[in-house]
Design a protein around this motif. Structure first.
Motif, mmCIF file in Angstrom:
data_model
loop_
_atom_site.group_PDB
_atom_site.id
_atom_site.type_symbol
_atom_site.label_atom_id
_atom_site.label_comp_id
_atom_site.label_asym_id
_atom_site.label_seq_id
_atom_site.Cartn_x
_atom_site.Cartn_y
_atom_site.Cartn_z
ATOM 1 N N PRO A 269 42.273 12.022 -73.956
ATOM 2 C CA PRO A 269 41.312 10.940 -73.702
ATOM 3 C C PRO A 269 41.391 10.373 -72.288
ATOM 4 C CG PRO A 269 42.234 10.699 -75.886
ATOM 5 C CD PRO A 269 42.980 11.823 -75.245
ATOM 6 N N ALA A 270 42.606 10.183 -71.768
ATOM 7 C CA ALA A 270 42.740 9.623 -70.422
ATOM 8 C C ALA A 270 42.180 10.589 -69.369
ATOM 9 C CB ALA A 270 44.197 9.300 -70.124
ATOM 10 N N GLN A 271 42.424 11.904 -69.575
ATOM 11 C CA GLN A 271 41.876 12.905 -68.653
ATOM 12 C C GLN A 271 40.350 12.957 -68.748
ATOM 13 O OE1 GLN A 271 44.229 16.147 -70.294
ATOM 14 N NE2 GLN A 271 45.247 16.420 -68.309
ATOM 15 N N ALA A 272 39.830 12.841 -69.966
ATOM 16 C CA ALA A 272 38.382 12.835 -70.161
ATOM 17 C C ALA A 272 37.740 11.671 -69.429
ATOM 18 C CB ALA A 272 38.054 12.776 -71.649
ATOM 19 N N ARG A 274 38.843 10.162 -66.720
ATOM 20 C CA ARG A 274 38.863 10.435 -65.278
ATOM 21 C C ARG A 274 37.774 11.446 -64.903
ATOM 22 N NH1 ARG A 274 42.881 9.197 -61.808
ATOM 23 N NH2 ARG A 274 42.508 11.144 -60.668
ATOM 24 N N LEU A 275 37.642 12.497 -65.694
ATOM 25 C CA LEU A 275 36.611 13.497 -65.421
ATOM 26 C C LEU A 275 35.221 12.878 -65.502
ATOM 27 C CD1 LEU A 275 38.154 16.410 -67.513
ATOM 28 C CD2 LEU A 275 37.855 16.432 -65.026
ATOM 29 N N GLY A 276 35.027 11.993 -66.459
ATOM 30 C CA GLY A 276 33.746 11.323 -66.607
ATOM 31 C C GLY A 276 33.388 10.450 -65.419
ATOM 32 N N ARG A 277 34.405 10.001 -64.693
ATOM 33 C CA ARG A 277 34.172 9.196 -63.474
ATOM 34 C C ARG A 277 34.079 10.064 -62.234
ATOM 35 N NH1 ARG A 277 38.100 5.829 -66.109
ATOM 36 N NH2 ARG A 277 39.768 6.659 -64.772
ATOM 37 N N GLY A 278 34.100 11.394 -62.427
ATOM 38 C CA GLY A 278 33.969 12.304 -61.301
ATOM 39 C C GLY A 278 35.278 12.630 -60.607
ATOM 40 N N GLN A 279 36.411 12.321 -61.246
ATOM 41 C CA GLN A 279 37.724 12.548 -60.635
ATOM 42 C C GLN A 279 38.383 13.788 -61.227
ATOM 43 O OE1 GLN A 279 39.407 8.798 -61.821
ATOM 44 N NE2 GLN A 279 38.783 7.762 -59.934
ATOM 45 N N ALA A 280 39.123 14.508 -60.405
ATOM 46 C CA ALA A 280 39.858 15.682 -60.865
ATOM 47 C C ALA A 280 41.097 15.246 -61.632
ATOM 48 C CB ALA A 280 40.244 16.558 -59.683
#
Length: 332
Positions: A269-272, A274-280
C-alpha cells in the motif's frame, strides 16, 4: 383589443449525459462501418465519457474490435501491437486501387490453372519475417495526414516497405476455384502488428500470376482475447432496451483482462501511494522492462517501468491509484 397568439418556445432535445465507465468491450464490428463509427455508436449506447479502440478494421471488415472505456484507454497502445488472426476471402484475377472489393478495378487478368500445391507454395513465401508495402488507401499518416486522404485527392504516393511478422498464411478452401465457380480462395492469417491482410492478398495474387483483392475479411481474435465472447451492436441495443445500463455494464471485461501480456509486479500500500503520486519506488522484485502494477488485492493500478536495479517508475497509472490505496480498494 387584439389577442396576441402565444409563442411556442423551441423545445431543445436534452443533452446526453455521459458517465465515467471503465472496462473493455469485445465488439463484433459490422460490415459497412468504419472502426470510429462503430466506436461512437457503442460509446453513446453505454453513455461513456471516454472510449478508444485498439486497432482499426476497414469498413469492409467484420469481427473483433476491442473497445476500451475510461481508464482502459491507457493500455490500448499495448493491445495495438498484439498478435491477431483473420479469415479472409481472396478474389483472384482483379486488382483494385484499395486492394479490396470496395475499390475501383485497376487491372483484370485471366486466372491460370492452379493446383493446391501451387497455392500452398505461394502462401509459404509470405510466412515469417517479411517485407510488405502497405496499401495506398490506409490510415498511415504522412505529414500528419492519412494516406487515404491524399489518395482520394489523386496525389501520387510512394509507400515504403516495412518489416512485418506473419505467423500463418494458410489455405482453408479452394473449392470455388477448383470446381469451376468464382475464382475465390478462403484463407486464414495470423500476424503481428502493422500487417495489412489486403497487402498480403494483393502480393499473393501477384505470386500466382493473376493479381487479387480482398473480397471478405473477418478478425477472429486479438491477443490476449483468443476465444472472445463478442457483442454485436444489435445485441447491445436489445440489452439496453431490456435492462438499461446495468445490463450493458455486465458485458464489459475488467481492465485486468487486457493486461495479461505484461509481467506483473505486486506492490505494498505505501508503495502504491508513492507510485500514484508519480514517484518511483525501490526494491520491487520482477523482470526488467514494462510491467503491470497490482496491489495486494490483485487490483491493477497501472503500468510502470522496472529497471535492472529493481527500481519501479510509474508510466500510466489509473485514476484510483492516483487517489491513494484506500480509494483504490474502494474501487475494487
Amino acid at each position: 383589443m387584439r389577442r396576441r397568439c402565444p409563442t411556442i418556445a423551441a423545445v431543445s432535445k436534452p443533452r446526453k449525459r455521459f458517465r465515467k465507465l471503465d472496462g473493455i468491450l469485445l465488439l463484433d464490428k459490422p460490415r459497412g462501418l468504419s472502426s470510429n463509427q462503430a466506436l461512437q455508436r457503442v460509446r453513446h449506447l453505454f453513455e461513456a465519457d471516454k472510449a478508444g479502440h485498439t486497432g482499426s478494421l476497414d469498413p469492409l471488415a467484420t469481427g473483433l474490435l476491442p473497445v476500451c472505456f475510461g481508464e482502459a484507454t491507457k493500455i490500448a497502445g499495448g493491445l495495438l501491437g498484439a498478435r491477431k488472426a483473420y479469415d479472409t476471402v481472396a478474389r483472384l484475377g482483379i486488382v483494385t486501387d484499395t486492394d479490396d472489393a470496395e475499390g475501383q478495378p485497376l487491372r483484370e487478368r485471366p486466372v491460370p490453372a492452379l493446383a493446391i500445391d501451387d497455392i500452398d507454395a505461394a502462401l509459404r513465401k509470405f510466412v515469417g519475417r517479411i517485407r510488405q508495402r502497405p496499401p495506398v488507401y490506409s490510415a498511415l499518416k504522412r505529414g500528419g495526414e492519412p494516406l487515404y486522404a491524399k489518395a482520394r485527392r489523386g496525389e501520387t504516393i510512394e509507400v515504403e516497405e516495412r518489416s512485418i511478422d506473419v505467423h500463418a498464411f494458410e489455405l482453408q478452401s479452394a473449392a470455388d476455384l477448383l470446381d469451376g465457380g468464382e475464382p475465390l480462395l478462403r484463407l486464414h492469417v495470423e500476424c503481428g502488428s502493422g500487417t495489412y491482410v489486403r497487402s498480403l492478398v494483393r502480393d499473393l495474387g501477384e505470386a500466382l500470376g493473376c493479381g487479387a483483392h480482398v473480397a471478405e475479411l473477418r478478425r477472429l481474435w486479438v491477443d490476449p482475447f483468443r476465444e472472445p465472447k463478442m457483442w454485436t451492436i444489435e445485441a447491445l441495443q436489445e440489452l439496453a432496451g431490456r435492462g438499461g445500463q446495468h445490463a450493458l455494464d455486465a458485458c464489459l471485461l475488467p481492465i485486468e483482462s487486457g493486461m495479461v501480456a505484461w509481467p506483473e509486479v505486486v506492490v505494498a500500500p505505501a508503495q502504491a501511494a508513492r507510485l500514484g503520486r508519480g514517484q518511483a519506488v525501490a526494491q520491487v522484485q520482477g523482470p526488467a522492462g514494462e510491467v503491470a502494477i497490482l496491489d495486494h488485492h490483485g487490483r491493477a493500478l497501472g503500468l510502470g517501468q522496472l529497471d535492472a536495479g529493481f527500481s519501479l517508475r510509474p508510466k500510466r497509472m489509473f485514476s484510483w491509484a492516483c487517489a491513494g490505496p484506500e480509494t483504490a480498494a474502494a474501487n475494487g
